[in-house]
Design a protein around this motif. Structure first.
Motif, short mmCIF file in Angstrom:
data_model
loop_
_atom_site.label_atom_id
_atom_site.label_comp_id
_atom_site.label_asym_id
_atom_site.label_seq_id
_atom_site.Cartn_x
_atom_site.Cartn_y
_atom_site.Cartn_z
N ARG A 54 0.81 -1.44 0.53
CA ARG A 54 -0.01 -0.21 0.33
C ARG A 54 0.78 1.56 -0.07
NH1 ARG A 54 -2.02 -2.63 4.37
NH2 ARG A 54 -1.66 -0.82 5.66
N SER A 55 0.51 2.32 -0.24
CA SER A 55 1.37 3.57 0.32
C SER A 55 1.56 3.71 1.19
CB SER A 55 0.13 4.75 -0.83
OG SER A 55 -0.76 5.23 0.49
N ASP A 56 1.44 3.03 2.24
CA ASP A 56 1.75 3.78 3.17
C ASP A 56 2.51 2.14 3.73
OD1 ASP A 56 0.36 1.66 3.72
OD2 ASP A 56 -1.22 3.19 5.84
N GLU A 57 3.12 1.65 2.82
CA GLU A 57 4.31 0.57 3.77
C GLU A 57 5.27 0.79 2.66
OE1 GLU A 57 0.96 -2.83 4.69
OE2 GLU A 57 1.16 -2.90 1.63
N ASP A 58 6.28 0.48 3.26
CA ASP A 58 7.67 0.53 1.82
C ASP A 58 7.45 -1.05 1.38
OD1 ASP A 58 8.32 2.48 4.24
OD2 ASP A 58 9.97 0.79 5.42
N LEU A 59 8.77 -1.29 0.57
CA LEU A 59 8.56 -2.12 -0.80
C LEU A 59 9.39 -3.51 0.03
CD1 LEU A 59 10.34 -0.20 -3.95
CD2 LEU A 59 8.18 -1.21 -3.55
N PRO A 60 8.38 -4.44 -0.41
CA PRO A 60 8.97 -5.95 0.80
C PRO A 60 9.97 -5.98 0.09
CG PRO A 60 7.00 -6.37 -1.18
CD PRO A 60 6.99 -4.57 -1.40
N VAL A 61 11.10 -5.46 -0.08
CA VAL A 61 12.33 -5.62 -0.82
C VAL A 61 13.22 -5.92 0.20
CG1 VAL A 61 13.93 -5.44 -2.76
CG2 VAL A 61 11.45 -5.29 -3.13
#
Length: 64
Positions: A54-61
């Motif tokens: 989501r826009s409020d989450e960091d990239l899961p990388v």
């Protein structure tokens, strides 16, 4: 994306030849993750499309 579009995109990524780049000094790619920390491999690309943040989450990388 609709669920069917997402499934199609994931299938496309799974069929694509996605790999981390390799430096000419590292032909086997042993240090690719360190040399190219902002690039994603096939599994990470698939996960980003299957479960985009989501826009409020960091990239899961995971960056090294």
């Amino acid at each position: 994306m609709t669920p069917s579009q997402r499934r199609a995109a994931v299938a496309l990524i799974e069929g694509a030849d996605i790999s981390l780049p390799r430096a000419k000094e590292d032909p086997h790619g042993k240090f690719s993750r360190t040399l190219f920390p902002t690039h994603v491999d096939a599994a990470q690309a698939r996960d980003l499309v299957a479960r985009p943040p989501r826009s409020d989450e960091d990239l899961p990388v995971t960056l090294v």
